[in-house]
Design a protein around this motif. Sequence first.
Motif, PDB file in Angstrom:
ATOM      1  N   ALA A   2     -61.713   4.768  12.885  1.00  0.00           N
ATOM      2  CA  ALA A   2     -62.948   5.209  11.762  1.00  0.00           C
ATOM      3  C   ALA A   2     -64.232   5.574  12.782  1.00  0.00           C
ATOM      4  O   ALA A   2     -64.100   5.170  13.996  1.00  0.00           O
ATOM      5  CB  ALA A   2     -63.353   3.962  11.153  1.00  0.00           C
ATOM      6  N   SER A   3     -64.816   6.699  12.153  1.00  0.00           N
ATOM      7  CA  SER A   3     -65.939   7.158  13.175  1.00  0.00           C
ATOM      8  C   SER A   3     -67.281   6.657  12.402  1.00  0.00           C
ATOM      9  O   SER A   3     -67.333   6.288  11.232  1.00  0.00           O
ATOM     10  CB  SER A   3     -65.780   8.685  13.008  1.00  0.00           C
ATOM     11  OG  SER A   3     -66.025   9.182  11.820  1.00  0.00           O
ATOM     12  N   ASP A   4     -68.327   7.023  13.198  1.00  0.00           N
ATOM     13  CA  ASP A   4     -69.647   6.939  12.705  1.00  0.00           C
ATOM     14  C   ASP A   4     -70.295   5.640  11.927  1.00  0.00           C
ATOM     15  O   ASP A   4     -69.934   4.457  12.614  1.00  0.00           O
ATOM     16  CB  ASP A   4     -70.160   8.140  11.747  1.00  0.00           C
ATOM     17  CG  ASP A   4     -69.781   9.476  12.258  1.00  0.00           C
ATOM     18  OD1 ASP A   4     -69.276  10.340  11.722  1.00  0.00           O
ATOM     19  OD2 ASP A   4     -69.882   9.622  13.620  1.00  0.00           O
ATOM     20  N   SER A   5     -70.312   5.722  10.679  1.00  0.00           N
ATOM     21  CA  SER A   5     -71.162   4.359  10.128  1.00  0.00           C
ATOM     22  C   SER A   5     -69.974   3.328   9.921  1.00  0.00           C
ATOM     23  O   SER A   5     -70.303   2.140  10.559  1.00  0.00           O
ATOM     24  CB  SER A   5     -71.550   4.863   8.552  1.00  0.00           C
ATOM     25  OG  SER A   5     -72.569   5.813   8.783  1.00  0.00           O
ATOM     26  N   ALA A 181     -59.189  -1.309   6.194  1.00  0.00           N
ATOM     27  CA  ALA A 181     -59.492  -2.309   5.084  1.00  0.00           C
ATOM     28  C   ALA A 181     -60.540  -1.996   4.278  1.00  0.00           C
ATOM     29  O   ALA A 181     -60.496  -1.962   2.843  1.00  0.00           O
ATOM     30  CB  ALA A 181     -59.579  -3.559   5.509  1.00  0.00           C
ATOM     31  N   LEU A 182     -61.754  -1.438   4.821  1.00  0.00           N
ATOM     32  CA  LEU A 182     -62.794  -1.124   3.873  1.00  0.00           C
ATOM     33  C   LEU A 182     -62.510   0.248   3.254  1.00  0.00           C
ATOM     34  O   LEU A 182     -63.134   0.308   2.245  1.00  0.00           O
ATOM     35  CB  LEU A 182     -64.062  -1.042   5.216  1.00  0.00           C
ATOM     36  CG  LEU A 182     -64.583  -2.105   5.796  1.00  0.00           C
ATOM     37  CD1 LEU A 182     -65.805  -1.927   6.616  1.00  0.00           C
ATOM     38  CD2 LEU A 182     -65.021  -3.128   4.537  1.00  0.00           C
ATOM     39  N   GLY A 183     -61.826   0.981   4.029  1.00  0.00           N
ATOM     40  CA  GLY A 183     -61.342   2.499   3.291  1.00  0.00           C
ATOM     41  C   GLY A 183     -60.647   2.013   2.046  1.00  0.00           C
ATOM     42  O   GLY A 183     -60.831   2.913   0.955  1.00  0.00           O
ATOM     43  N   ILE A 184     -59.579   1.043   2.336  1.00  0.00           N
ATOM     44  CA  ILE A 184     -58.770   0.752   1.179  1.00  0.00           C
ATOM     45  C   ILE A 184     -59.655   0.150  -0.158  1.00  0.00           C
ATOM     46  O   ILE A 184     -59.585   0.520  -1.174  1.00  0.00           O
ATOM     47  CB  ILE A 184     -57.598  -0.143   1.544  1.00  0.00           C
ATOM     48  CG1 ILE A 184     -56.872   0.677   2.675  1.00  0.00           C
ATOM     49  CG2 ILE A 184     -56.917  -0.655   0.484  1.00  0.00           C
ATOM     50  CD1 ILE A 184     -55.863  -0.147   3.311  1.00  0.00           C
ATOM     51  N   LEU A 218     -53.184  -5.055   3.004  1.00  0.00           N
ATOM     52  CA  LEU A 218     -52.419  -3.291   3.268  1.00  0.00           C
ATOM     53  C   LEU A 218     -52.885  -2.887   4.701  1.00  0.00           C
ATOM     54  O   LEU A 218     -51.908  -2.239   5.448  1.00  0.00           O
ATOM     55  CB  LEU A 218     -52.838  -2.556   1.825  1.00  0.00           C
ATOM     56  CG  LEU A 218     -52.280  -2.903   0.879  1.00  0.00           C
ATOM     57  CD1 LEU A 218     -53.163  -2.114  -0.352  1.00  0.00           C
ATOM     58  CD2 LEU A 218     -51.013  -2.741   0.790  1.00  0.00           C
ATOM     59  N   ALA A 219     -54.067  -3.166   5.020  1.00  0.00           N
ATOM     60  CA  ALA A 219     -54.583  -2.636   6.343  1.00  0.00           C
ATOM     61  C   ALA A 219     -53.688  -3.324   7.377  1.00  0.00           C
ATOM     62  O   ALA A 219     -53.179  -2.540   8.391  1.00  0.00           O
ATOM     63  CB  ALA A 219     -55.838  -2.909   6.592  1.00  0.00           C
ATOM     64  N   ALA A 220     -53.464  -4.692   7.293  1.00  0.00           N
ATOM     65  CA  ALA A 220     -52.630  -5.549   8.380  1.00  0.00           C
ATOM     66  C   ALA A 220     -51.329  -4.911   8.555  1.00  0.00           C
ATOM     67  O   ALA A 220     -50.599  -4.988   9.418  1.00  0.00           O
ATOM     68  CB  ALA A 220     -52.865  -6.756   7.822  1.00  0.00           C
ATOM     69  N   LEU A 223     -51.140   0.182   6.433  1.00  0.00           N
ATOM     70  CA  LEU A 223     -51.828   1.381   5.478  1.00  0.00           C
ATOM     71  C   LEU A 223     -53.174   2.039   6.066  1.00  0.00           C
ATOM     72  O   LEU A 223     -53.935   1.272   6.216  1.00  0.00           O
ATOM     73  CB  LEU A 223     -51.588   0.623   4.136  1.00  0.00           C
ATOM     74  CG  LEU A 223     -52.284   1.770   2.998  1.00  0.00           C
ATOM     75  CD1 LEU A 223     -50.968   2.508   2.690  1.00  0.00           C
ATOM     76  CD2 LEU A 223     -52.581   0.943   1.717  1.00  0.00           C
ATOM     77  N   ALA A 224     -52.930   3.120   6.131  1.00  0.00           N
ATOM     78  CA  ALA A 224     -54.182   3.931   6.767  1.00  0.00           C
ATOM     79  C   ALA A 224     -55.172   4.111   5.647  1.00  0.00           C
ATOM     80  O   ALA A 224     -54.731   4.210   4.343  1.00  0.00           O
ATOM     81  CB  ALA A 224     -54.021   4.907   7.590  1.00  0.00           C
TER      82      ALA A 224
END
Length: 443
Positions: A2-5, A181-184, A218-220, A223-224
């Motif tokens: 992940a980038s930036d924020s 995980a935050l994206g999901i 899912l992240a674990a 899953l991207a």
Amino acid sequence: MASDSTRLFCAHARKAAEAPLPAAVARAARRSLLNVLGAAIGAARTPAVEAVLATAAELGATGAVPVPGRGERLDPEWAAIVTGTAGHLDDFDDTHLHTVIHPGATALAAVLALAPETAPDGATALTAFALGCEAQLRIGVAISPSHYDRGWHITGTCGVFGAAVAAGHLLGLDATRLGHALGIAATGTLGQREAFGSMTKPLHAGKAAATGVLAARLAAAGLAAPDDPLGPGGVLPVFAQPRYEQLRRAWTGAWELESNTFKPYPCGIVAHPAIDAAVAASALIGEPRSITAVEIRCHPLVPELMGRAQPVDGLQARFSARHAAAVGLLDGEAGLRQFSDERAAAADVARLRELTNLVPIAECPRDSATVRVEREGEDPVEVHVEHARGSEARPLTDEELFRKVDRLVEPMLGPGAARELAAAVDGLATAPGLGALLDAVVA
């Protein structure tokens, strides 16, 4: 990566997770945890919780996760839904006043949902809870107040991120996978203010917890997600005009969790100054039937958020400042009984609600109010409250917080249960596991 924020947010969260919680943060986390456990246990037999549990049973959702205040054990998803819903149901949970987020319910639900399978020691569980609260509060700060003003229920929309961070800590996610995980989780944000006064409002916290836990799982599993879900191309600009610098600041110095507050009354917090004033006035007014008018001078958020004139049940009453003041004047208190269906329908309460006028004052602080009571043949009674009980300027003491939790827990789990619960929470830093805590929350 992940980038930036998002990248910076996750890096700061992981760095904070690798060190012991600062003393002030640990104390705030323990107080927040005790408070929301009490709220969840106190609501364990309410119709909304019964409905969620009945649905879980219908779907065969049995498992190893205990339900606070109950004897059932559910699978992690349904346990998260039930616990989050119960923790937020009576509007008796914690409140971060700057954002109006109630962070404890979703963080608690996420931690309990994964406790049996991850078997954390007490310090790890407390850190997961603290991280889950802090994550949603920092995101909330970045989008407040415009996000809430647009009609979003910020406890639901930010709660998914807090649950994902809490679950991610227990599942051992590194910063990269935490970003995923935050994206999901960002695809599962939920909650509008139109649900206030209904059973659906607390469900926002339950669903947020379950969604956050699923996102971490899912992240674990690999899953991207998009690179920067908290950045300009993510969900936050849909919600508000984000201040991205709030997301990028290091988790050093004071945490937002240290500003978490605890309600002395089970209703919308903006009405608490008026309740304090009404309770104080109740000892001065004599015969309530002599009251001819009640005026509440208050912050403009009071009529905006709690302007319901004649609620028909206890859930609606929690969003009626007129009701809150009426029961304060009539009963000299404002506990769970005062926000019951029975009290909401009582003729004496309805009469006072009809006589009550809300007068918003732009300059009035949120934690202040003045109640003026006109009486037939008697001088008016006027009480001004500069800072409400439970506000940042007048926080509940540890003893006051314990008495609140005791009143919620004893009817459900019996005498002495709150003392066992408080001892288990206080001892988390050195506890080898969560056995004592889990034993203390179940019937």
